[in-house]
Scaffold this active site. Structure first.
Site, PDB file in Angstrom:
ATOM      1  N   LYS A  73      44.907  76.429 -26.413  1.00  0.00           N
ATOM      2  CA  LYS A  73      45.797  75.349 -25.969  1.00  0.00           C
ATOM      3  C   LYS A  73      45.554  74.137 -26.857  1.00  0.00           C
ATOM      4  O   LYS A  73      44.534  74.038 -27.535  1.00  0.00           O
ATOM      5  CB  LYS A  73      45.563  75.004 -24.503  1.00  0.00           C
ATOM      6  CG  LYS A  73      44.223  74.386 -24.154  1.00  0.00           C
ATOM      7  CD  LYS A  73      44.082  72.908 -24.400  1.00  0.00           C
ATOM      8  CE  LYS A  73      45.177  72.101 -23.737  1.00  0.00           C
ATOM      9  NZ  LYS A  73      44.886  70.633 -23.892  1.00  0.00           N
ATOM     10  N   ASN A 133      53.013  59.600 -26.179  1.00  0.00           N
ATOM     11  CA  ASN A 133      51.734  58.897 -26.174  1.00  0.00           C
ATOM     12  C   ASN A 133      51.835  57.435 -25.766  1.00  0.00           C
ATOM     13  O   ASN A 133      50.848  56.825 -25.381  1.00  0.00           O
ATOM     14  CB  ASN A 133      51.086  59.001 -27.551  1.00  0.00           C
ATOM     15  CG  ASN A 133      50.666  60.424 -27.845  1.00  0.00           C
ATOM     16  OD1 ASN A 133      49.844  60.982 -27.138  1.00  0.00           O
ATOM     17  ND2 ASN A 133      51.277  61.023 -28.846  1.00  0.00           N
ATOM     18  N   THR A 148      41.956  67.579 -26.108  1.00  0.00           N
ATOM     19  CA  THR A 148      41.452  68.888 -26.378  1.00  0.00           C
ATOM     20  C   THR A 148      42.237  70.016 -26.997  1.00  0.00           C
ATOM     21  O   THR A 148      43.342  70.319 -26.619  1.00  0.00           O
ATOM     22  CB  THR A 148      40.908  69.479 -25.091  1.00  0.00           C
ATOM     23  OG1 THR A 148      40.061  68.545 -24.527  1.00  0.00           O
ATOM     24  CG2 THR A 148      40.188  70.737 -25.339  1.00  0.00           C
ATOM     25  N   GLU A 183      52.381  67.366 -30.603  1.00  0.00           N
ATOM     26  CA  GLU A 183      53.109  66.447 -29.728  1.00  0.00           C
ATOM     27  C   GLU A 183      54.358  65.894 -30.412  1.00  0.00           C
ATOM     28  O   GLU A 183      54.262  65.250 -31.454  1.00  0.00           O
ATOM     29  CB  GLU A 183      52.206  65.303 -29.307  1.00  0.00           C
ATOM     30  CG  GLU A 183      51.119  65.755 -28.361  1.00  0.00           C
ATOM     31  CD  GLU A 183      50.186  64.631 -28.019  1.00  0.00           C
ATOM     32  OE1 GLU A 183      49.650  64.693 -26.909  1.00  0.00           O
ATOM     33  OE2 GLU A 183      50.013  63.727 -28.825  1.00  0.00           O
ATOM     34  N   THR A 205      48.118  71.803 -21.089  1.00  0.00           N
ATOM     35  CA  THR A 205      48.313  70.442 -20.561  1.00  0.00           C
ATOM     36  C   THR A 205      49.744  70.017 -20.902  1.00  0.00           C
ATOM     37  O   THR A 205      50.667  70.348 -20.172  1.00  0.00           O
ATOM     38  CB  THR A 205      47.283  69.457 -21.172  1.00  0.00           C
ATOM     39  OG1 THR A 205      47.306  69.569 -22.590  1.00  0.00           O
ATOM     40  CG2 THR A 205      45.896  69.758 -20.649  1.00  0.00           C
TER      41      THR A 205
END
Lengths: 405, 405
Positions: free
Chosen positions: B177, B400, B188, B274, B151
């Site tokens: 992932k 985010n 996820t 992230e 993703t």
């Protein structure tokens, strides 16, 4: 209950002062030493950090308040005196000097510190500052004291209310600091409440614990819990009200006043969270128990993904539902409704565990406000809990990252 | 054990494919549909998210793996099919189409989805994509499959090892992932492991659970736990090794291989967190129990203040000690030593709960590296636990926050 201007020196018989003594060496003349004193003995109660690592002044104050009595609070900002060389000795020296200067017993002095962790505190500055602060004690000194408690706080935090108990005017005032459960290098949430009410010590202690449980313990800026958190209430009885020694009308009125002072200061802390641009309130309604409502509301308010979504003004209910889901509490997602509200209006975005078609523009208007509420309804029972937090922003990273480039 | 190039299609009898079918509508031809198939029945085991809010494909796969058997995995990225309209129907349709195209039983197909929460999945794109993916199945398709799972991941994540069991070559390959426990809108952590080992299903299940416990369950990017987390292992037995049906030499060799595959993929996920610029490893040594060492290491690795300090390359041991303190575990701070290490060297910064004089330049050199270890020694016992995470950066907020300006 009437909200008035004032703070920790507003109740009868209390004086306060706030000065610059030099602990904050590199910040010009920023105030860094606060003194709060009652002209007579107070019934006193306190709650302290649950962190296993406690600062030296916390241990000292925990010991000195065991007898339920206190006369004075001495508080410095700029250094937490936590995990620091000679911490115990320096905390004891602050206590001794304050007792000497004020002519009170050693164990009637409470000590609090907030600031950098792990560095030796500038005790000489504090020792020479205490007489200076004592000389400045006044009934208008509450505001200076509230400034002297600040570390990276952007605003000082005070509140004061008046109530009437059996015809007697009773004042409850407080001051707090903290713009994170813990700061960059800066520890701590501190809250000092003073009142001239006459209250039995067990009652006072119970009221403080209950008030803290539903206010300060329901805010989160970054989920970290400080080594120095301290909340103290001192009641000197000079209002002359019939002593509150059991539950009843006066008990309820006084409890409401203390609760209001705690809630107001708690919300001020959440709103002044590090780097925060928004105050986020999470209301969980219709839960089957208070504990469940509390766990779920805190899980939502702490979620980095919810916090960043609020910063981004993004009606991202999926993150809210997800944070509820990993809270550890059992519940049926198919009974959950999630909405957002602010003074711009309110909108439901998810019900029955599925998304609703909603007006994105309306949602953006609502989320553009500085004070946003996440409304969660569970259809399980009658319990409702409110928790407060703030958004997670670039500035939070900047303040805490202290990026060296 | 030998590390080789490869992934989920490296073990004997496994084929895989990854294509663009159109779930990721706005991202050109980015791959978004993966198929992993064994030419014969596999002994299979899986672990799923503990989130109370689970995506439709998670419920489907939990049901289909009950019998300990599977032939194929179909996985899409771009939409998590969680809290989404018609989620159950669409997950079932993915399963049915895959079974039809491959000519296998419905309940031998496992389904996984990752991506946005709360939006209806583009089922038509997936249904038409499944035959196309099936046509591309090959022994070299593992890499494409690993890309089709991504993703907001910046890199694909694969690993493969070879072991020898009683003279037979056995291959264990995996793909994963995830660049957060949960993504912006993107759910996820997914992990698929394939092997040609012949393993009793109870043993396989036990080995997977134990491997996940000490690897994937010890990484944290933001503390959030997804609605879709899934880790599946499929063993088709084609290696021809004597079936592993009890503990023993072969059991240990195979368990080490699965553990290595899980750990390697878990660390890749933490490093690809992230907005992360650094992989942070927290080693807790000398704890009185494994549970305590795990709780403390996770508390440190999750702390926003520790994470921002690492981003700032700031040897802020006070935050490490503080995070240990609010972990909920009992310990004596006076017995704790904290240090930082990296390939640039190592340095102790705190011992006996107090700061040490240390070379700031040396500390900066160590913390300037991309892979940093926080070393905690407790002097309580012999338990040691390692947890992995990453720093908290401006880009985490950016990714985010989806800031609308």
């Amino acid at each position: 209950m009437k909200v008035i201007n004032g703070g920790v020196s507003s109740a009868k018989g209390f004086k306060a002062a706030g000065i610059h003594c030099g602990v904050k060496a590199d910040s010009g003349d920023k105030k860094d030493l606060a003194l709060i004193v009652s002209e007579c003995m107070c019934s006193a109660a306190a709650t302290f950090t649950t962190n296993k690592v406690k600062a030296a002044p916390v241990y000292l104050s925990m010991n000195n308040i065991k007898d339920g009595q206190a006369r004075a609070i001495v508080c410095n900002s700029g250094n937490a005196n936590a995990c620091a060389p000679n911490g115990e000795e320096h905390a004891a020296a602050m206590c001794r000097k304050t007792a000497d200067v004020l002519g009170v017993e050693l164990n009637d002095v409470l000590v609090a510190s907030t600031g950098v962790i792990g560095h030796e505190i500038n005790i000489d500055a504090i020792i020479s500052g205490i007489p200076e602060a004592a000389a400045k004690l006044s009934e208008e000194g509450g505001e200076d004291a509230s400034y002297a408690m600040m570390t990276t706080d952007l605003v000082n935090k005070q509140v004061c209310v008046e109530i009437e108990l059996d015809g007697k005017k009773v004042t409850v005032g407080g001051a707090a600091k903290g713009s994170g459960m813990i700061h960059p290098n800066m520890g701590t949430m501190l809250c000092f409440i003073t009142t001239d009410a006459d209250v039995d010590n067990d009652i006072l202690s119970e009221i403080l614990k209950e008030s803290v449980r539903v206010t300060f313990n329901r805010i989160s800026v970054d989920g970290d819990t400080s080594t120095n958190d301290t909340c103290i209430i001192m009641a000197n009885g000079l209002a002359g009200n019939p002593k509150i020694a059991s539950k009843g009308a006066d008990y309820e009125i006084f409890k409401e006043a203390v609760g209001f002072v705690c809630k107001t200061l708690a919300v001020k802390i959440a709103k002044d969270g590090e780097g925060a641009t928004k105050l986020i309130t999470c209301k969980v309604k219709g839960a089957s128990s208070e504990a469940k409502a509390e766990t779920i509301s805190m899980s939502v308010i702490k979620s980095p993904l919810v916090k960043t979504a609020m910063f981004g003004e993004d009606a991202n209910w999926g993150r809210v539902l997800c944070a509820m889901g990993y809270s550890g509490e059992e519940f049926d997602p198919l009974k959950v409704t999630v909405g957002f509200s602010s003074k711009a209006g309110s909108i439901d975005v998810c019900t029955g565990g599925k998304g609703l078609e909603f007006d994105e523009d309306k949602a953006s208007e609502i989320l553009a406000e500085e004070e946003i509420t996440i409304d969660i309804t569970m259809q399980e029972g009658d319990w409702e809990v409110t928790a407060w937090g703030c958004d997670l922003t670039y500035d939070y990273v900047k303040i805490n990252g202290d990026y060296r480039t």
